[in-house]
Motif scaffolding. Structure first.
Motif, PDB file in Angstrom:
ATOM      1  N   PHE A 168       0.779  -1.174   0.085  1.00  0.00           N
ATOM      2  CA  PHE A 168      -0.010   0.107  -0.207  1.00  0.00           C
ATOM      3  C   PHE A 168       0.941   1.221  -0.268  1.00  0.00           C
ATOM      4  N   PHE A 169       1.887   1.545   0.642  1.00  0.00           N
ATOM      5  CA  PHE A 169       2.910   2.411   0.730  1.00  0.00           C
ATOM      6  C   PHE A 169       3.447   2.517  -0.442  1.00  0.00           C
ATOM      7  N   ALA A 170       3.907   1.677  -1.097  1.00  0.00           N
ATOM      8  CA  ALA A 170       4.564   1.687  -2.553  1.00  0.00           C
ATOM      9  C   ALA A 170       3.486   2.003  -3.577  1.00  0.00           C
ATOM     10  N   TRP A 171       2.289   1.705  -3.331  1.00  0.00           N
ATOM     11  CA  TRP A 171       1.067   2.210  -4.344  1.00  0.00           C
ATOM     12  C   TRP A 171       1.006   3.505  -4.191  1.00  0.00           C
ATOM     13  N   TYR A 172       0.887   4.342  -3.015  1.00  0.00           N
ATOM     14  CA  TYR A 172       0.851   5.617  -2.432  1.00  0.00           C
ATOM     15  C   TYR A 172       1.915   6.507  -2.918  1.00  0.00           C
ATOM     16  N   LEU A 173       3.107   6.089  -2.702  1.00  0.00           N
ATOM     17  CA  LEU A 173       4.332   6.825  -3.098  1.00  0.00           C
ATOM     18  C   LEU A 173       4.317   6.705  -4.734  1.00  0.00           C
ATOM     19  N   ALA A 174       4.366   5.819  -5.261  1.00  0.00           N
ATOM     20  CA  ALA A 174       4.128   5.820  -6.969  1.00  0.00           C
ATOM     21  C   ALA A 174       3.077   6.726  -7.346  1.00  0.00           C
ATOM     22  N   TYR A 175       2.083   6.933  -6.818  1.00  0.00           N
ATOM     23  CA  TYR A 175       1.009   8.124  -7.150  1.00  0.00           C
ATOM     24  C   TYR A 175       1.469   9.269  -6.776  1.00  0.00           C
ATOM     25  N   VAL A 176       2.312   9.607  -5.664  1.00  0.00           N
ATOM     26  CA  VAL A 176       2.855  10.781  -5.335  1.00  0.00           C
ATOM     27  C   VAL A 176       3.795  11.195  -6.274  1.00  0.00           C
ATOM     28  N   VAL A 177       4.827  10.040  -6.505  1.00  0.00           N
ATOM     29  CA  VAL A 177       5.916  10.453  -7.697  1.00  0.00           C
ATOM     30  C   VAL A 177       5.456  10.822  -8.672  1.00  0.00           C
ATOM     31  N   ALA A 178       4.407   9.985  -9.542  1.00  0.00           N
ATOM     32  CA  ALA A 178       3.876  10.256 -10.728  1.00  0.00           C
ATOM     33  C   ALA A 178       3.352  11.458 -10.751  1.00  0.00           C
ATOM     34  N   ALA A 179       2.573  12.114  -9.733  1.00  0.00           N
ATOM     35  CA  ALA A 179       2.003  13.390  -9.850  1.00  0.00           C
ATOM     36  C   ALA A 179       3.142  14.469  -9.989  1.00  0.00           C
TER      37      ALA A 179
ATOM     38  N   SER B 231       6.279  14.273 -10.864  1.00  0.00           N
ATOM     39  CA  SER B 231       7.495  14.103 -11.354  1.00  0.00           C
ATOM     40  C   SER B 231       6.973  13.820 -13.193  1.00  0.00           C
ATOM     41  N   ALA B 232       5.702  13.322 -13.137  1.00  0.00           N
ATOM     42  CA  ALA B 232       5.296  13.040 -14.690  1.00  0.00           C
ATOM     43  C   ALA B 232       3.748  13.664 -15.023  1.00  0.00           C
ATOM     44  N   PRO B 233       3.727  15.006 -14.662  1.00  0.00           N
ATOM     45  CA  PRO B 233       2.554  15.796 -14.860  1.00  0.00           C
ATOM     46  C   PRO B 233       1.663  15.587 -16.331  1.00  0.00           C
ATOM     47  N   ALA B 234       2.790  15.348 -17.386  1.00  0.00           N
ATOM     48  CA  ALA B 234       2.106  15.187 -18.698  1.00  0.00           C
ATOM     49  C   ALA B 234       1.273  13.752 -18.693  1.00  0.00           C
ATOM     50  N   LEU B 235       1.971  12.774 -18.062  1.00  0.00           N
ATOM     51  CA  LEU B 235       1.211  11.451 -17.994  1.00  0.00           C
ATOM     52  C   LEU B 235       0.075  11.445 -17.043  1.00  0.00           C
ATOM     53  N   MET B 236       0.016  12.227 -15.966  1.00  0.00           N
ATOM     54  CA  MET B 236      -1.179  12.277 -15.075  1.00  0.00           C
ATOM     55  C   MET B 236      -2.111  13.123 -15.877  1.00  0.00           C
ATOM     56  N   ALA B 237      -2.141  13.969 -16.938  1.00  0.00           N
ATOM     57  CA  ALA B 237      -2.897  14.874 -17.362  1.00  0.00           C
ATOM     58  C   ALA B 237      -3.429  14.208 -18.725  1.00  0.00           C
TER      59      ALA B 237
ATOM     60  N   ASN C 121      -9.115  12.241 -16.439  1.00  0.00           N
ATOM     61  CA  ASN C 121      -7.598  11.835 -16.809  1.00  0.00           C
ATOM     62  C   ASN C 121      -6.821  10.868 -15.785  1.00  0.00           C
ATOM     63  N   VAL C 122      -5.788  10.465 -16.023  1.00  0.00           N
ATOM     64  CA  VAL C 122      -4.998   9.488 -15.263  1.00  0.00           C
ATOM     65  C   VAL C 122      -4.901   9.696 -13.764  1.00  0.00           C
ATOM     66  N   ALA C 123      -4.674  11.008 -13.374  1.00  0.00           N
ATOM     67  CA  ALA C 123      -4.465  11.466 -12.362  1.00  0.00           C
ATOM     68  C   ALA C 123      -5.726  11.437 -11.358  1.00  0.00           C
ATOM     69  N   MET C 124      -6.908  11.508 -11.987  1.00  0.00           N
ATOM     70  CA  MET C 124      -8.160  11.229 -11.365  1.00  0.00           C
ATOM     71  C   MET C 124      -8.641   9.716 -10.975  1.00  0.00           C
ATOM     72  N   VAL C 125      -8.219   9.063 -12.032  1.00  0.00           N
ATOM     73  CA  VAL C 125      -8.487   7.498 -12.077  1.00  0.00           C
ATOM     74  C   VAL C 125      -7.776   7.225 -11.022  1.00  0.00           C
TER      75      VAL C 125
END
Length: 177
Positions: free
Chosen positions: A87-98, A100-106, A114-118
């Motif tokens: 669960f911590f790895a999943w949460y950390l991946a979400y925060v890091v992606a949000a 460091s990769a704003p284009a992916l999340m948008a 978008n991907v960030a909402m999902v």
């Protein structure tokens, strides 16, 4: 004149181990109040005789060192440690992606979603799923053995309390003579 069935007047007394404040009060211990399938109550196991010079702290240490307690703790750890790491790895991946990769999340998924909402909704869903899995694991694999340990511990400490009470009354009787 009013008729009462006595339910609303039942209140726990000071020092009462059972009753309204105890969540395990209605749960029968193994062999207590259970039927053996023939229509007769199952035989109960007599309490073990108390050893001399035994304290409540010694009882709790004995229970803590027992194989049954270690098994319950092991089952708990085998579920909680991997679930926490995952669960911590999943949460950390979400925060890091949000961050460091704003284009992916948008990137749009469906319409204005978008991907960030999902992924954010996935955080909520995974929290509820993990809570359900934890409760299910506890109910199926830990609650019964933990309840049996609790009953055994209470019986051992109750025998100590009884022997202290008996010895204390015997000493007070001899002191009066």
């Amino acid at each position: 004149m009013e008729k009462h069935d006595g339910r609303e007047t039942a209140q726990p007394r000071a020092g009462d181990r059972g009753g309204l404040g105890d969540p395990w009060y209605d749960a029968p211990a193994s062999g207590w109040g259970e039927w053996d399938g023939t229509g007769a109550p199952a035989p109960t196991v007599p309490a073990q005789p108390a050893r001399r010079e035994r304290s409540a702290a010694g009882v709790y240490l004995e229970v803590q060192r027992s194989a049954a307690f270690q098994e319950v703790r092991g089952r708990y750890r085998r579920f909680v440690v991997p679930a926490t790491v995952l669960f911590f790895a999943w949460y950390l991946a979400y925060v890091v992606a949000a961050t460091s990769a704003p284009a992916l999340m948008a990137r749009p998924v469906a319409g204005s979603v978008n991907v960030a909402m999902v992924a954010g909704l996935g955080q909520f869903a995974s929290t509820f799923l993990l809570t359900w899995l934890y409760a299910r694991h506890a109910r199926l694999r830990r609650d019964r053995p933990a309840l049996e340990l609790r009953w055994d511990t209470q019986e051992m400490t109750r025998s100590i309390d009884d022997s202290v009470r008996m010895n204390g009354s015997a000493q007070s009787e001899s002191g009066r003579r």
